[in-house]
Design a protein around this motif. Structure first.
Motif, short mmCIF file in Angstrom:
data_model
loop_
_atom_site.label_atom_id
_atom_site.label_comp_id
_atom_site.label_asym_id
_atom_site.label_seq_id
_atom_site.Cartn_x
_atom_site.Cartn_y
_atom_site.Cartn_z
N UNK A 156 8.44 17.37 29.38
CA UNK A 156 7.47 18.37 28.96
C UNK A 156 6.44 18.65 30.05
N UNK A 157 6.20 17.66 30.93
CA UNK A 157 5.35 17.94 32.08
C UNK A 157 6.00 19.02 32.95
N UNK A 158 7.32 18.94 33.09
CA UNK A 158 8.03 19.98 33.85
C UNK A 158 7.87 21.33 33.18
N UNK A 159 7.99 21.38 31.84
CA UNK A 159 7.80 22.64 31.12
C UNK A 159 6.41 23.20 31.40
N UNK A 160 5.42 22.30 31.48
CA UNK A 160 4.05 22.73 31.73
C UNK A 160 3.83 23.10 33.19
N UNK A 161 4.84 22.88 34.04
CA UNK A 161 4.71 23.22 35.45
C UNK A 161 4.04 22.14 36.27
N UNK A 162 4.08 20.88 35.78
CA UNK A 162 3.37 19.78 36.43
C UNK A 162 4.35 18.70 36.88
N UNK A 163 3.93 17.81 37.80
CA UNK A 163 4.80 16.69 38.20
C UNK A 163 5.13 15.82 36.99
N UNK A 164 6.37 15.31 36.90
CA UNK A 164 6.79 14.54 35.73
C UNK A 164 5.86 13.39 35.37
N UNK A 165 5.31 12.68 36.37
CA UNK A 165 4.50 11.50 36.05
C UNK A 165 3.29 11.87 35.19
N UNK A 166 2.83 13.12 35.35
CA UNK A 166 1.66 13.56 34.57
C UNK A 166 1.96 13.49 33.07
N UNK A 167 3.24 13.70 32.73
CA UNK A 167 3.63 13.58 31.33
C UNK A 167 3.48 12.16 30.82
N UNK A 168 3.70 11.17 31.70
CA UNK A 168 3.48 9.78 31.28
C UNK A 168 1.99 9.50 31.13
N UNK A 169 1.20 10.07 32.06
CA UNK A 169 -0.26 9.89 31.94
C UNK A 169 -0.75 10.45 30.60
N UNK A 170 -0.14 11.57 30.18
CA UNK A 170 -0.58 12.21 28.93
C UNK A 170 -0.15 11.41 27.71
N UNK A 171 0.63 10.33 27.91
CA UNK A 171 1.14 9.57 26.78
C UNK A 171 0.43 8.24 26.61
N UNK A 172 -0.61 7.98 27.39
CA UNK A 172 -1.29 6.67 27.32
C UNK A 172 -2.67 6.80 26.65
N UNK A 173 -3.63 7.42 27.36
CA UNK A 173 -4.97 7.53 26.78
C UNK A 173 -4.99 8.34 25.48
N UNK A 174 -4.27 9.48 25.41
CA UNK A 174 -4.37 10.28 24.17
C UNK A 174 -4.01 9.53 22.89
N UNK A 175 -2.86 8.80 22.82
CA UNK A 175 -2.61 8.08 21.57
C UNK A 175 -3.64 6.99 21.29
N UNK A 176 -4.19 6.38 22.34
CA UNK A 176 -5.22 5.36 22.11
C UNK A 176 -6.45 5.99 21.46
N UNK A 177 -6.87 7.14 22.00
CA UNK A 177 -8.05 7.79 21.43
C UNK A 177 -7.76 8.32 20.04
N UNK A 178 -6.53 8.82 19.84
CA UNK A 178 -6.18 9.30 18.51
C UNK A 178 -6.27 8.16 17.50
N UNK A 179 -5.82 6.96 17.91
CA UNK A 179 -5.85 5.81 17.00
C UNK A 179 -7.27 5.48 16.56
#
Lengths: 550, 550
Positions: free
Chosen positions: B34-57
């Motif tokens: 999905x980072x690729x879909x957003x036009x961003x480097x793939x690793x950014x998609x992993x970054x988007x999967x760490x802090x956000x779920x923690x804050x959501x919790x």
């Protein structure tokens, strides 16, 4: 179309012709002034006052509506064109006409699709806030031409003329009718006469400029007005239609709202019935007419229509004769208009829009419903801070938000039986009997996407309060429609309750609703039954009590 | 906040940790894709999967929601940034993070203002149409990386890898669970196991690339993934916030709608109660967390959350442990990821979005409510032809239009008395008595700007049908609220009827409505009276019959 012409009575003629003459005299200064607001040469405002009312008379249903240039729509025109063309360029004029064409086509399309219900899209406080914000923007924009220079500077003769006109017009607005009545005019005629103050002022100002040579002292005048009717315009620039589409949607929408709010007020007073769909077509045709005249978007204005009404207009012939008189004025020599000073036109604009600053709605809303008052202030603030187009969008969102909020809290009553009868009433308001195994819920709203979650949540709440309930009956006596979203909601509720051993029943389903449901899978999948009446559901489910309460 | 932690039971731990592991393994390919879909480097998609779920919790109320990158929101991100920065530039990445910040602030603001009811803004068909349109746009966008060249060309090894992956993933989706069950897994575990096919494929593809040196044959891989957790990002470019504001509003809105539609489905299945306001705050915090990680807008996705649920998640701890595992994966050596071929990621995207193309809603709506089906198709077509942002606006207008249309036709019944009782019912449905001088109208909807004109028109119609009526009673038993617009409407109706010698009365006004009305001038100006019950109105007005019927 032309329904008013078929039953025309000769007795209506004097009223129509008189009102036409009055409106034509109002339109000369107003049309020119609003053309200036739109950033166009004054004569274009006169062009916008001829073909549009004629076309409106063909299709519109309001007998008193006076269609032509209008302050707020002129402001929206200027604000839409500002990013696309420079003031005074030929392109600017072309795009203004094209904006009228597109707005007209939008209105026609909505009319043919019978979208007249869109007139209900704005709440009254939001509309009032939008008007107030726009009026302030317009008035502020006229300060510079009023003074003949950018404040804090001013050009003496211009400022004297402008401020003097402003004072005279405000006096005329406040005391003009009383004065004319004291001069012997009948009250109605005096009221109408006072509305002709701008025209009298225009004539007087032209005389002043001619006598004292004020134009040679630096007072700007409107300059030579080309004589003759507008030439047929068919210029459509395909390059800009995409950029104009969004403004055209907003302008078409506001044209309709502004026109309807005025027309409905007057129609109620005359006991006349308006067709909102026909109004869309009438306004659409009027705007296409404005395009053909090379002018700009037009609409019906309350103030002008009210004068038309007060001056005795009986049918659309009043509008037709006003247009004919304006056409005649353009065919006659127009040299005398050249000396009309711009500060005077600015004064007429300012007085006209100050008349829109009514605070009664705000004061009422503030006491009655603070949320509505805040919506009013937010919309006005949005127009002032973000511009008139953002103001429309903001107004839309606020109105829609208020509606969604309202809809997301439908009234739902738990019912019980009035002992010994077949009547079922709200347990909170009546002495009724209930059964622990049967829960009767009456939903007092159509089921649709806006409240389906709320209904589901309320069912869960009531089941938690009635843990013994094994039969849930939704009483749909007040449900006029169930949309696709709500159909899915019911299917899910049915499945969900089934998993917990609670059966879902329906009662008092209306005929048209039932016909629709037969086209769906709900009736096959329903864990319970469909009962004709609540009483039948009560009897059947209370009897089967034992089998389920084990 | 953290309500779930207080009552935490040790028995929940295995389920939460297991689900966390499963979701982490789903997130590695999904996040990068999905980072690729957003036009961003793939690793950014992993970054988007760490802090956000923690804050959501910390703030969210759904126990199974899995917050992170999501296909449609990634598409909206790419489409919003396209006009502002070029793909791959540093500015692009900065603006993506800033978009997450603004969307997060929008969501937080809505949460603090308790605007959770906004979740009801889209009808289900419109949402479905939006999803279908977006899925097609995303899938079409992945054809080129899937084939390694723009069609009709292709790059042999890339196309073989991409199309092979596509076939495998589609087989796994259709038959994976059955296969695993035949291998001895329990049905639930088999379902969850089948969802890990993308991760297995990623591992296999990396091995293939390494063994056969496919990268040297021209197959593009994601390249070096920087090891370590994301660095704290606080870069805010004030230059672009104005351009990002409108996209952020639309993205924040869609994040909320997408997340709620998934969360509500699962919450209903668990008998869990969601707070829409808390969800807004949770999603807002998650997006701010994504900004701080230098990533892009995130939301809860139904497919991932459903796996989380199926894998046994009991509380938000599942999301926390998934985030912790992803963090650990980034801290460990990441060199092995470098060889992951892009065609395989494209295949996972295509299979994921094809799963969104469900046609059940369309088929049901087509039979049940053609207008809803057309709204679905129009929204899908709008996304395809005008873009994803125009699609949101179109969907909003269609949903709101449907609601306004519904509201502009409220149910209004003429009432009569069931002889010998104090019950009053609809004259169309019951045998009742009526009085020629008294007209009883019951409005079955709250009175507000959307229906005030319709009520007025209906009153006029009924008065035309009952020319003898001199007393009009509005029975407000089903009216829960009267807004400012409707208050003005009632004042005008009262004045209007007064001019014609018809008195306006109110009956069965609810307590809260009455309290409001006392703050207005309506009760003072009312030509008639306010009656507690319809029966009292009937008795009083029938008695005074003579005095008025003269």
């Amino acid at each position: 179309m032309l329904g008013w012409l078929k039953g025309y009575r000769r007795a209506w003629l004097p009223g129509d012709l008189g009102a036409g003459a009055v409106v034509a005299m109002m339109m000369i200064p107003q049309g020119m002034a609003y053309a200036l607001v739109a950033g166009l040469p004054p004569v274009v405002g006169l062009y916008a006052s001829i073909a549009p009312p004629l076309l409106y008379a063909l299709f519109g249903t309001s007998s008193t509506q006076s269609v032509g240039p209008m302050a707020i729509v002129a402001l929206m025109t200027a604000s839409s064109l500002a990013p696309l063309a420079s003031h005074g360029s030929a392109l600017y004029g072309e795009l203004a006409a094209q904006l009228a064409l597109l707005s007209g086509l939008v209105l026609l399309a909505c009319g043919l699709l019978r979208l007249g219900f869109l007139a209900n899209f704005f709440s009254r406080p939001v509309m009032n806030g939008f008007t107030i914000g726009s009026a302030i923007v317009i008035a502020v924009g006229q300060v510079r031409p009023l003074l003949g220079a950018a404040p804090p500077h001013w050009h003496g003769p211009s400022a004297a003329l402008g401020l003097g006109s402003l004072a005279l017009l405000m006096l005329a607005r406040r005391h003009g009718a009383a004065l004319l009545r004291r001069c012997g005019l009948a009250p109605g005629a005096a009221d109408v006469g006072a509305r002709l103050a701008p025209m009298a002022l225009v004539a007087g100002a032209i005389a002043l400029v001619a006598i004292f040579g004020l134009d040679r002292m630096g007072v700007r005048t409107i300059g030579q007005v080309p004589a003759g009717l507008p030439q047929l315009n068919l210029a459509v620039s395909s390059a800009h239609w995409r950029a104009l589409l969004q403004p055209a949607l907003l302008i078409g929408f506001m044209c309709f709202l502004i026109s309807m709010s005025g027309a409905q007020t007057l129609a109620a007073r005359k006991g006349e019935k308006l067709s909102t769909d026909a109004e869309l077509v009438g306004l659409g045709a009027a705007n296409v007419g404005s395009f053909l005249s090379g002018a700009f978007p037009v609409t019906g204005g309350l103030s002008r229509s009210a004068v038309n009404f007060a001056a005795g207009a009986n049918t659309q012939l009043a509008g037709v004769s006003a247009a004919a008189l304006l056409g005649a004025a353009l065919v006659l020599p127009t040299g005398w208009l050249a000396l009309l000073p711009l500060p005077v036109l600015s004064a007429t604009i300012i007085v006209a829009v100050l008349g829109m600053l009514e605070t009664a709605t705000l004061r009422t809303a503030w006491r009655y419903d603070r949320a509505d008052a805040l919506a009013l202030l937010t919309t006005a603030g949005g127009v002032l801070l973000l511009g008139v187009e953002a103001g429309v969008v903001l107004g839309l969102l606020l109105s829609m938000g208020a509606m969604i909020w309202r809809e997301s809290r439908p009234h739902i009553a738990v019912l019980g039986r009035i002992a010994g009868t077949e009547h079922f009433r709200n347990v909170d308001r009546y002495e009724v009997e209930i059964r622990s195994c049967v829960l009767l819920l009456r939903v007092d709203a159509g089921l649709f996407f806006g409240n389906v979650e709320a209904v589901h949540a309320r069912v869960e709440e009531e089941l938690a309060l009635h843990p013994g309930a094994r039969e849930l009956v939704l009483v749909l006596s007040a449900v006029n429609a169930i949309d696709t979203s709500a159909l899915f909601g019911l299917l899910e509720l049915n499945a969900e309750l089934g998993r917990r051993g609670v059966r879902l029943h329906l009662a008092e389903v209306k005929g048209p609703v039932m016909d629709r449901l037969k086209e769906s899978s709900l009736l096959d999948r329903l864990s319970g039954q469909v009962f004709l009446t609540t009483a039948k559901a009560w009897d059947a489910l209370s009897a089967s009590d034992e089998s389920w309460s084990v």
